[in-house]
Design an enzyme around this catalytic site. Structure first.
Site, PDB file in Angstrom:
ATOM      1  N   ARG A  86       0.797  -1.222   0.000  1.00 12.41           N
ATOM      2  CA  ARG A  86       0.000   0.000   0.000  1.00 12.41           C
ATOM      3  C   ARG A  86       0.829   1.272   0.000  1.00 12.41           C
ATOM      4  O   ARG A  86       0.555   2.200  -0.751  1.00 12.41           O
ATOM      5  CB  ARG A  86      -0.909   0.044   1.240  1.00 12.41           C
ATOM      6  CG  ARG A  86      -2.192  -0.660   1.059  1.00 12.41           C
ATOM      7  CD  ARG A  86      -2.622  -1.251   2.376  1.00 12.41           C
ATOM      8  NE  ARG A  86      -1.752  -2.365   2.685  1.00 12.41           N
ATOM      9  CZ  ARG A  86      -2.039  -3.620   2.394  1.00 12.41           C
ATOM     10  NH1 ARG A  86      -3.193  -3.906   1.874  1.00 12.41           N
ATOM     11  NH2 ARG A  86      -1.196  -4.592   2.633  1.00 12.41           N
ATOM     12  N   THR A  87       1.844   1.324   0.874  1.00 12.77           N
ATOM     13  CA  THR A  87       2.610   2.564   0.959  1.00 12.77           C
ATOM     14  C   THR A  87       3.319   2.799  -0.369  1.00 12.77           C
ATOM     15  O   THR A  87       3.334   3.907  -0.902  1.00 12.77           O
ATOM     16  CB  THR A  87       3.614   2.489   2.132  1.00 12.77           C
ATOM     17  OG1 THR A  87       2.888   2.122   3.305  1.00 12.77           O
ATOM     18  CG2 THR A  87       4.303   3.813   2.367  1.00 12.77           C
ATOM     19  N   LYS A 115      27.101  -4.992  -4.480  1.00 12.92           N
ATOM     20  CA  LYS A 115      28.549  -5.078  -4.742  1.00 12.92           C
ATOM     21  C   LYS A 115      29.354  -4.421  -3.618  1.00 12.92           C
ATOM     22  O   LYS A 115      30.529  -4.154  -3.768  1.00 12.92           O
ATOM     23  CB  LYS A 115      28.877  -4.363  -6.059  1.00 12.92           C
ATOM     24  CG  LYS A 115      28.187  -4.943  -7.262  1.00 12.92           C
ATOM     25  CD  LYS A 115      28.763  -4.291  -8.525  1.00 12.92           C
ATOM     26  CE  LYS A 115      27.708  -3.952  -9.531  1.00 12.92           C
ATOM     27  NZ  LYS A 115      28.170  -2.978 -10.506  1.00 12.92           N
ATOM     28  N   ARG A 136      11.710   3.639   2.460  1.00 15.81           N
ATOM     29  CA  ARG A 136      11.272   2.777   3.562  1.00 15.81           C
ATOM     30  C   ARG A 136      12.428   1.851   3.901  1.00 15.81           C
ATOM     31  O   ARG A 136      13.042   1.251   3.015  1.00 15.81           O
ATOM     32  CB  ARG A 136      10.059   1.959   3.135  1.00 15.81           C
ATOM     33  CG  ARG A 136       9.819   0.772   4.035  1.00 15.81           C
ATOM     34  CD  ARG A 136       8.528   0.076   3.738  1.00 15.81           C
ATOM     35  NE  ARG A 136       7.402   0.872   4.194  1.00 15.81           N
ATOM     36  CZ  ARG A 136       6.209   0.343   4.504  1.00 15.81           C
ATOM     37  NH1 ARG A 136       5.991  -0.937   4.420  1.00 15.81           N
ATOM     38  NH2 ARG A 136       5.238   1.111   4.910  1.00 15.81           N
ATOM     39  N   HIS A 169       6.435   6.176  11.194  1.00 18.58           N
ATOM     40  CA  HIS A 169       5.778   6.012   9.896  1.00 18.58           C
ATOM     41  C   HIS A 169       4.880   7.248   9.721  1.00 18.58           C
ATOM     42  O   HIS A 169       3.649   7.156   9.746  1.00 18.58           O
ATOM     43  CB  HIS A 169       4.950   4.726   9.892  1.00 18.58           C
ATOM     44  CG  HIS A 169       4.552   4.240   8.533  1.00 18.58           C
ATOM     45  ND1 HIS A 169       4.643   5.021   7.406  1.00 18.58           N
ATOM     46  CD2 HIS A 169       4.053   3.049   8.124  1.00 18.58           C
ATOM     47  CE1 HIS A 169       4.214   4.315   6.358  1.00 18.58           C
ATOM     48  NE2 HIS A 169       3.854   3.129   6.771  1.00 18.58           N
TER      49      HIS A 169
HETATM   50  C1  NCD Z   1       2.420  -0.878   8.193  1.00 20.25           C
HETATM   51  C2  NCD Z   1       3.922  -0.798   8.210  1.00 20.25           C
HETATM   52  O1  NCD Z   1       4.598  -1.181   7.272  1.00 20.25           O
HETATM   53  O2  NCD Z   1       4.412  -0.303   9.218  1.00 20.25           O
HETATM   54  N1  NCD Z   1       1.800  -1.018   6.964  1.00 20.25           N
HETATM   55  C3  NCD Z   1       1.613   0.055   6.164  1.00 20.25           C
HETATM   56  O3  NCD Z   1       2.490   0.850   5.942  1.00 20.25           O
HETATM   57  N2  NCD Z   1       0.391   0.201   5.627  1.00 20.25           N
HETATM   58  C4  NCD Z   1       1.882  -1.806   9.182  1.00 20.25           C
HETATM   59  C5  NCD Z   1       2.242  -3.241   9.077  1.00 20.25           C
HETATM   60  O4  NCD Z   1       3.051  -3.655   8.267  1.00 20.25           O
HETATM   61  O5  NCD Z   1       1.673  -3.974   9.898  1.00 20.25           O
END
Ligand code: NCD
Length: 358
Positions: A86-87, A115, A136, A169
């Site tokens: 989703r993100t 590498k 991320r 997050h």
């Molecule tokens: C979350 C995450 O990655 O922290 N998901 C997200 O970004 N929608 C929560 C999760 O992975 O449980």
């Protein structure tokens, strides 16, 4: 003082309010988006309004053409070395909506890090080709380090933290706030409400970031429901106390369900287990929402989840009008488009287009 005025060690040792100032642009909005603490009531209201404007403008071809022209001269890199659906997709869509061209790295096995190139060198490399990095990582503080590194390089491009370690997050928290605001629009807005967090609160970064953002709203009560080993960190509770926020820690979800306005469910974050299978030993049977639990909830309560879910919300709940998680997911695309637009200073042009055409 600006981020470039500090060495990396000095920057790391700053207090959060000092960091927030050093990451801001002259108008007080974030340049790099790293922490939930960078958002106050004014910039939250502004972003939510912008998200709704973008959402409305995007309904027509004419509007979409305008939005896509905003950043057609810019490129973004999605650096996602930790799994994401989703993100990643909502950021990708947000980039497309605002016209940004995108490149991506999702697996370091396909980049030169394989590498032996350091992450710092990799990120500096990306900065030569891109104008924004959305990242991320499972490493706490990596986005922060990259932001400092880039700000002190000859191409100081912005970084947006799309999830770092177990701690932050911020953009998930933005979409959660946007969802809460929209859901409570006809109920006096996001004030005087009780928000209940359920599940793995010890390792869930979305909960930490959202709990922080909720501090910006009047009289929000926060209830943390989890089995003892997964309860929320004392640091979060200390922050709430220092801001005069009412909170409660309990393991009895059913007793509290009848008086909460929003239930924020989370999954077991077992990827953080130090010994394999340790999470599986924790009894989570009393921390799930099914049809029975929905009967206990207020008729206008909402059920949220950052997703992905496992079995903490039964699929039978999906058709209940109080299930908000699918809409919540889509809200992520609009608020992220708003954040990107605001990062590149396009908010004024969007306001103007909205005023003149809608
Ligand atoms: C979350 C995450 O990655 O922290 N998901 C997200 O970004 N929608 C929560 C999760 O992975 O449980």
């Amino acid at each position: 003082m600006h981020i470039t005025d500090y060495s990396w060690t000095e920057f790391q040792n700053l207090s959060m309010p000092e960091k927030v100032i050093s990451l801001s642009r002259n108008d007080g909005t974030p340049f790099h988006t790293l922490f939930a603490q960078q958002f106050n009531r004014a910039n939250l209201d502004r972003l939510c309004r912008l998200a709704t404007e973008i959402r409305t403008i995007a309904k027509t071809r004419y509007g979409m053409t305008f939005l896509r022209s905003l950043l057609a001269h810019k490129r973004a890199m999605l650096y996602f070395t930790q799994p994401s659906s989703r993100t990643f997709l909502s950021f990708l869509s947000a980039c497309q909506i605002t016209g940004l061209n995108v490149g991506e790295v999702r697996d370091t096995a396909t980049s030169s890090e394989y590498k032996g190139e350091s992450r710092e060198d990799s990120i500096r490399t990306f900065s030569s080709y891109f104008d924004l990095i959305i990242m991320r990582s499972q490493e706490k503080g990596l986005a922060e380090h990259m932001a400092w590194t880039l700000s002190n390089s000859e191409r100081p491009i912005p970084i947006i933290n799309a999830g770092s370690g177990k701690d932050q997050h911020p953009t998930q928290a933005l979409l959660d706030i946007y969802t809460l605001k929209r859901s409570f629009e006809r109920r006096g807005g996001l004030r005087d409400k009780t928000v209940m967090f359920v599940g793995d609160l010890a390792r869930g970064r979305t909960v930490r970031s959202l709990s922080q953002l909720l501090i910006n709203y009047e009289n929000i009560r926060q209830v943390f429901v989890a089995p003892a080993p997964l309860q929320i960190g004392q640091d979060v509770l200390n922050t709430l106390t220092s801001h005069g926020v009412q909170w409660e820690v309990t393991s009895d979800m059913h007793a509290r369900l009848p008086d909460v306005d929003a239930v924020y469910m989370t999954r077991m974050q077992d990827e953080w287990d130090s010994t394999k299978g340790e999470s599986a030993k924790i009894d989570t049977s009393r921390f799930k929402i099914g049809v029975e639990e929905m009967r206990l909830c207020k008729p206008d309560a909402i059920i949220m989840h950052p997703l992905p879910r496992r079995d903490e919300i039964s699929t039978e709940v999906d058709h209940d009008p109080r299930a908000m998680y699918w809409r919540q997911m889509r809200n992520g695309m609009w608020i992220r488009a708003a954040l990107i637009a605001s990062t590149f200073d396009c908010a004024g042009r969007i306001d103007e287009f909205h005023r003149e055409n809608l």
